[in-house]
Design an enzyme around this catalytic site. Structure first.
Site, PDB file in Angstrom:
ATOM      1  N   ASP A  95       0.871  -1.107   0.065  1.00 44.05           N
ATOM      2  CA  ASP A  95      -0.042   0.002  -0.042  1.00 44.05           C
ATOM      3  C   ASP A  95       0.863   1.081   0.125  1.00 44.05           C
ATOM      4  O   ASP A  95       0.259   2.403   0.609  1.00 44.05           O
ATOM      5  CB  ASP A  95      -1.039   0.022   1.246  1.00 44.05           C
ATOM      6  CG  ASP A  95      -0.085  -0.262   2.490  1.00 44.05           C
ATOM      7  OD1 ASP A  95       1.271   0.148   2.304  1.00 44.05           O
ATOM      8  OD2 ASP A  95      -0.529  -0.615   3.339  1.00 44.05           O
ATOM      9  N   GLU A 117      -0.057  -9.116  -0.898  1.00 43.74           N
ATOM     10  CA  GLU A 117      -0.666  -8.576   0.024  1.00 43.74           C
ATOM     11  C   GLU A 117      -1.914  -7.552  -0.408  1.00 43.74           C
ATOM     12  O   GLU A 117      -2.058  -6.472  -0.141  1.00 43.74           O
ATOM     13  CB  GLU A 117       0.423  -7.742   0.945  1.00 43.74           C
ATOM     14  CG  GLU A 117      -0.218  -7.513   2.534  1.00 43.74           C
ATOM     15  CD  GLU A 117       0.969  -6.665   3.126  1.00 43.74           C
ATOM     16  OE1 GLU A 117       0.883  -5.247   3.150  1.00 43.74           O
ATOM     17  OE2 GLU A 117       1.773  -7.268   3.975  1.00 43.74           O
ATOM     18  N   GLU A 131      -2.274   5.384   2.776  1.00 49.50           N
ATOM     19  CA  GLU A 131      -2.071   3.763   2.344  1.00 49.50           C
ATOM     20  C   GLU A 131      -3.576   3.102   1.906  1.00 49.50           C
ATOM     21  O   GLU A 131      -3.570   2.229   1.263  1.00 49.50           O
ATOM     22  CB  GLU A 131      -1.369   3.008   3.612  1.00 49.50           C
ATOM     23  CG  GLU A 131      -0.105   3.414   3.882  1.00 49.50           C
ATOM     24  CD  GLU A 131       0.481   4.231   4.831  1.00 49.50           C
ATOM     25  OE1 GLU A 131      -0.753   5.066   5.000  1.00 49.50           O
ATOM     26  OE2 GLU A 131       1.470   4.570   4.764  1.00 49.50           O
ATOM     27  N   HIS A 207       5.792   5.407  13.208  1.00 48.15           N
ATOM     28  CA  HIS A 207       6.468   6.301  11.918  1.00 48.15           C
ATOM     29  C   HIS A 207       4.929   6.677  11.136  1.00 48.15           C
ATOM     30  O   HIS A 207       5.140   7.637  10.149  1.00 48.15           O
ATOM     31  CB  HIS A 207       7.133   5.398  11.149  1.00 48.15           C
ATOM     32  CG  HIS A 207       6.358   4.327  10.420  1.00 48.15           C
ATOM     33  ND1 HIS A 207       6.112   3.128  10.925  1.00 48.15           N
ATOM     34  CD2 HIS A 207       5.965   4.145   9.014  1.00 48.15           C
ATOM     35  CE1 HIS A 207       5.500   2.376   9.920  1.00 48.15           C
ATOM     36  NE2 HIS A 207       5.276   3.351   8.872  1.00 48.15           N
ATOM     37  N   ARG A 209       2.088   8.641   8.881  1.00 48.67           N
ATOM     38  CA  ARG A 209       2.084   9.973   8.635  1.00 48.67           C
ATOM     39  C   ARG A 209       0.999  10.584   9.573  1.00 48.67           C
ATOM     40  O   ARG A 209       1.074  11.618   9.933  1.00 48.67           O
ATOM     41  CB  ARG A 209       1.480  10.158   7.343  1.00 48.67           C
ATOM     42  CG  ARG A 209       2.648  10.370   6.366  1.00 48.67           C
ATOM     43  CD  ARG A 209       2.258  10.301   4.725  1.00 48.67           C
ATOM     44  NE  ARG A 209       3.154  11.216   3.956  1.00 48.67           N
ATOM     45  CZ  ARG A 209       4.448  10.645   3.628  1.00 48.67           C
ATOM     46  NH1 ARG A 209       4.771   9.504   3.839  1.00 48.67           N
ATOM     47  NH2 ARG A 209       5.142  11.292   2.758  1.00 48.67           N
ATOM     48  N   HIS A 240      12.616   5.435  13.304  1.00 47.30           N
ATOM     49  CA  HIS A 240      12.386   5.577  11.712  1.00 47.30           C
ATOM     50  C   HIS A 240      13.222   6.944  11.189  1.00 47.30           C
ATOM     51  O   HIS A 240      13.284   7.745  11.980  1.00 47.30           O
ATOM     52  CB  HIS A 240      11.098   5.733  11.417  1.00 47.30           C
ATOM     53  CG  HIS A 240      10.338   5.560  10.024  1.00 47.30           C
ATOM     54  ND1 HIS A 240      10.723   6.660   9.131  1.00 47.30           N
ATOM     55  CD2 HIS A 240       9.799   4.662   9.299  1.00 47.30           C
ATOM     56  CE1 HIS A 240      10.329   6.060   7.929  1.00 47.30           C
ATOM     57  NE2 HIS A 240       9.668   5.182   7.972  1.00 47.30           N
TER      58      HIS A 240
HETATM   59  C1  UD1 Z   1       6.577   4.775   3.651  1.00 45.03           C
HETATM   60  C2  UD1 Z   1       5.018   4.587   3.395  1.00 45.03           C
HETATM   61  C3  UD1 Z   1       4.575   3.883   4.279  1.00 45.03           C
HETATM   62  C4  UD1 Z   1       5.314   2.585   4.758  1.00 45.03           C
HETATM   63  C5  UD1 Z   1       6.694   3.254   5.503  1.00 45.03           C
HETATM   64  C6  UD1 Z   1       7.365   2.212   5.997  1.00 45.03           C
HETATM   65  C7  UD1 Z   1       4.236   5.998   1.641  1.00 45.03           C
HETATM   66  C8  UD1 Z   1       3.368   7.138   1.409  1.00 45.03           C
HETATM   67  N1  UD1 Z   1       4.397   5.694   2.949  1.00 45.03           N
HETATM   68  O1  UD1 Z   1       6.387   6.072   4.767  1.00 45.03           O
HETATM   69  O2  UD1 Z   1       3.148   3.243   3.979  1.00 45.03           O
HETATM   70  O3  UD1 Z   1       4.433   2.265   6.164  1.00 45.03           O
HETATM   71  O4  UD1 Z   1       7.047   3.704   4.408  1.00 45.03           O
HETATM   72  O5  UD1 Z   1       8.535   2.639   6.640  1.00 45.03           O
HETATM   73  O6  UD1 Z   1       4.195   5.114   0.652  1.00 45.03           O
HETATM   74  N2  UD1 Z   1      13.918   8.675   5.147  1.00 45.03           N
HETATM   75  C9  UD1 Z   1      15.264   8.358   5.152  1.00 45.03           C
HETATM   76  N3  UD1 Z   1      15.811   7.247   4.820  1.00 45.03           N
HETATM   77  C10 UD1 Z   1      15.249   6.174   4.705  1.00 45.03           C
HETATM   78  C11 UD1 Z   1      13.726   6.453   4.536  1.00 45.03           C
HETATM   79  C12 UD1 Z   1      13.088   7.466   4.704  1.00 45.03           C
HETATM   80  O7  UD1 Z   1      16.003   9.574   5.241  1.00 45.03           O
HETATM   81  O8  UD1 Z   1      15.655   5.156   4.025  1.00 45.03           O
HETATM   82  C13 UD1 Z   1      13.135   9.817   5.336  1.00 45.03           C
HETATM   83  C14 UD1 Z   1      13.467  11.003   4.162  1.00 45.03           C
HETATM   84  O9  UD1 Z   1      13.717  12.019   4.742  1.00 45.03           O
HETATM   85  C15 UD1 Z   1      12.046  10.822   3.565  1.00 45.03           C
HETATM   86  C16 UD1 Z   1      11.244  10.607   4.874  1.00 45.03           C
HETATM   87  O10 UD1 Z   1      12.075   9.396   5.603  1.00 45.03           O
HETATM   88  O11 UD1 Z   1      11.745  11.892   2.861  1.00 45.03           O
HETATM   89  C17 UD1 Z   1       9.736   9.855   4.692  1.00 45.03           C
HETATM   90  O12 UD1 Z   1       9.710   8.783   3.853  1.00 45.03           O
HETATM   91  P1  UD1 Z   1       8.525   8.238   2.805  1.00 45.03           P
HETATM   92  O13 UD1 Z   1       8.908   7.093   2.092  1.00 45.03           O
HETATM   93  O14 UD1 Z   1       8.088   9.341   2.114  1.00 45.03           O
HETATM   94  O15 UD1 Z   1       7.698   8.160   3.959  1.00 45.03           O
HETATM   95  P2  UD1 Z   1       7.544   6.922   5.187  1.00 45.03           P
HETATM   96  O16 UD1 Z   1       6.746   7.775   6.471  1.00 45.03           O
HETATM   97  O17 UD1 Z   1       8.756   6.324   5.564  1.00 45.03           O
HETATM   98  N1  UDP Z   2      12.013  -3.354  10.702  1.00 44.75           N
HETATM   99  C1  UDP Z   2      13.369  -3.358  10.955  1.00 44.75           C
HETATM  100  N2  UDP Z   2      14.003  -2.585  11.548  1.00 44.75           N
HETATM  101  C2  UDP Z   2      13.562  -1.643  12.199  1.00 44.75           C
HETATM  102  C3  UDP Z   2      12.101  -1.329  12.135  1.00 44.75           C
HETATM  103  C4  UDP Z   2      11.231  -2.259  11.566  1.00 44.75           C
HETATM  104  O1  UDP Z   2      13.909  -4.302  10.117  1.00 44.75           O
HETATM  105  O2  UDP Z   2      14.269  -0.786  13.126  1.00 44.75           O
HETATM  106  C5  UDP Z   2      11.073  -4.226  10.033  1.00 44.75           C
HETATM  107  C6  UDP Z   2       9.855  -4.846  10.648  1.00 44.75           C
HETATM  108  O3  UDP Z   2      10.458  -6.032  11.349  1.00 44.75           O
HETATM  109  C7  UDP Z   2       8.923  -5.051   9.628  1.00 44.75           C
HETATM  110  C8  UDP Z   2       9.316  -4.042   8.705  1.00 44.75           C
HETATM  111  O4  UDP Z   2      10.380  -3.339   9.144  1.00 44.75           O
HETATM  112  O5  UDP Z   2       9.327  -6.296   8.993  1.00 44.75           O
HETATM  113  C9  UDP Z   2       8.026  -2.940   9.243  1.00 44.75           C
HETATM  114  O6  UDP Z   2       8.437  -1.766   8.302  1.00 44.75           O
HETATM  115  P1  UDP Z   2       7.648  -0.181   8.807  1.00 44.75           P
HETATM  116  O7  UDP Z   2       7.431  -0.319  10.217  1.00 44.75           O
HETATM  117  O8  UDP Z   2       8.621   0.569   8.515  1.00 44.75           O
HETATM  118  O9  UDP Z   2       6.548  -0.181   7.882  1.00 44.75           O
HETATM  119  P2  UDP Z   2       4.927  -0.827   7.900  1.00 44.75           P
HETATM  120  O10 UDP Z   2       4.850  -2.318   7.883  1.00 44.75           O
HETATM  121  O11 UDP Z   2       4.194  -0.155   8.915  1.00 44.75           O
HETATM  122  O12 UDP Z   2       4.540  -0.489   6.369  1.00 44.75           O
END
Ligand code: UD1
Ligand code: UDP
Length: 379
Positions: A95, A117, A131, A207, A209, A240
């Site tokens: 999602d 999924e 999502e 984490h 939004r 995160h």
């Molecule tokens: C995204 C997904 C969410 C998922 C989550 C898993 C969308 C809209 N959101 O949310 O569904 O649950 O990933 O974690 O698709 N950043 C870093 N390094 C990284 C990752 C993120 O610096 O490796 C920072 C960056 O500033 C980035 C911000 O996090 O701009 C947000 O990342 P983004 O993928 O937009 O949203 P998430 O909240 O991570």
């Molecule tokens: N996870 C990880 N390291 C972390 C936090 C989460 O490997 O520090 C793994 C967790 O076990 C799960 C996945 O990342 O498999 C979940 O990711 P996240 O919570 O970012 O996203 P969501 O599942 O909510 O989309």
């Protein structure tokens, strides 16, 4: 059969990894991998652990990126790749914005989409945001729907989606099976230094939004209260990398006694942490599934969940982000041993570790039906 798998974030990579490995094992597939890198460090951490080398990397992550920017960059980057590779099918997962936009981009080129999924629903368009709408749109775009549970199949049926829906389990359980082993010691030296035999440990992650801002502050206050009320409790909190998340969490919890804020941990460390702690407080989707499989009670930091199975089975409690409610639910589990024990029995709600095998078989049947190049799978 040429399969182009597209994903971009940490959870997608974890849950697609076992399927990619399965596709690689079978001669009949040519597996091509494109990462959007909607996440960078957190994606790379998973790619390294599962030894996945993407064929294409859109490298799009920017600090504090917005949804419209991610969306347009994915459409632009992926259009050329789909045009060049001409896959028989594009696989997307879950999602995220990567999933929904990759499905849309494939649709624009009339390439069928397989949705891994599929069918999870919270039935609220802003929770989780974006999502719920991402996955609903992906269902409309997809041709093959790989639903983890019967509930997910029912959700799709309510939307009139009944064709090519397969209940296969969640590939997260396949990933767990690959990445957990007995006698495991943490890879991370900070985790190795912790004594999980001393006192009770709580794992926290947040984490989403819709939790960023005031809700996250309330959650952090609840965590502080839990620690100050129960002197034997210690918290480990891998934070995160979203700057908006980090800012709130560090401002509220940095330096607090018995609260360890950490960088994101490797997936095997995460599994081991989930297994060892007394309970998990999380708004994560994947962690809800993993915790119920590993037998650790979960307090869900959200007001609703698209994974109701664990709540209905009494393995997880919905608490939302209200300070009182989070504190009360965690206290209940800390004070009520019988309730904690009941919630601690592992239960296979989300699959049996064979989801990837089933998906590969279904893809092969699809290839046969459509008369695509098909070779019998190696025994
Ligand atoms: C995204 C997904 C969410 C998922 C989550 C898993 C969308 C809209 N959101 O949310 O569904 O649950 O990933 O974690 O698709 N950043 C870093 N390094 C990284 C990752 C993120 O610096 O490796 C920072 C960056 O500033 C980035 C911000 O996090 O701009 C947000 O990342 P983004 O993928 O937009 O949203 P998430 O909240 O991570
Ligand atoms: N996870 C990880 N390291 C972390 C936090 C989460 O490997 O520090 C793994 C967790 O076990 C799960 C996945 O990342 O498999 C979940 O990711 P996240 O919570 O970012 O996203 P969501 O599942 O909510 O989309």
């Amino acid at each position: 059969m040429k399969v182009l798998s597209v994903f971009g974030t940490r959870p997608e990579a974890i849950k697609m990894a076992p399927l990619l490995k399965k596709l690689e094992e079978i001669d009949a597939f040519k597996s091509v991998v494109c990462v959007t890198a909607q996440h960078r460090q957190m994606l790379d951490q998973v790619l390294r652990r599962f030894h996945i080398q993407p064929d294409y990397d859109l490298n799009l992550m920017r600090t504090g990126q917005t949804l419209p920017v991610i969306t347009t960059h994915i459409v632009n980057g992926l259009t050329d790749i789909i045009g060049k590779e001409k896959p028989h099918i594009v696989l997307v997962h879950g999602d995220t914005t990567t999933s929904m936009v990759a499905a849309l981009t494939a649709f624009y080129q009339r390439v069928p989409v397989g949705h891994v999924e599929a069918g999870l629903r919270s039935f609220h368009r802003y929770s989780p945001f974006p999502e719920e709408i991402n996955r609903t749109l992906t269902s409309r775009l997809a041709t093959l729907h790989f639903a983890p549970t019967e509930t997910n199949r029912e959700n799709l049926k309510r939307e009139g989606i009944t064709e090519n829906v397969f209940v296969v389990g969640n590939t997260v359980i396949d990933a767990l099976a690959r990445m957990t082993r007995s006698g495991f010691t943490f890879r991370d030296k900070h985790l190795r230094a912790l004594d999980f035999e001393q006192g009770r440990w709580i794992l926290v992650t947040a984490h989403r939004r819709e939790n960023i801002g005031e809700p996250l502050e309330r959650i952090c206050r609840a965590v502080r209260r839990i620690v100050s009320t129960y002197p034997d409790v210690q918290v480990v909190f891998p934070v995160h990398l979203n700057p908006a998340v980090r800012e709130k969490i560090f401002a509220s919890l940095e330096g607090c006694e018995r609260i360890l804020l950490m960088e994101p941990v490797e997936v095997e460390d995460m599994y081991s942490l989930i297994k060892r702690v007394h309970m998990v407080l999380t708004d994560s989707g994947g962690i809800q599934e993993e915790a119920s499989a590993l037998g650790t009670p979960v307090v869900i930091l959200r007001s609703r969940t698209e994974r109701p199975e664990a709540v209905e089975a009494g393995k997880a409690i919905l608490a939302g982000s209200d300070e009182e409610k989070v504190f009360a639910e965690a206290s209940y589990l800390l004070e009520n041993e019988a309730a904690h024990a009941r919630m601690s029995e592992p239960i296979p709600l989300y699959g049996d570790g064979m989801a990837s095998d089933r998906i590969a078989d279904i893809l092969l049947s699809y290839a046969r039906e459509k008369g695509l190049p098909y070779k019998k799978a190696r025994p």
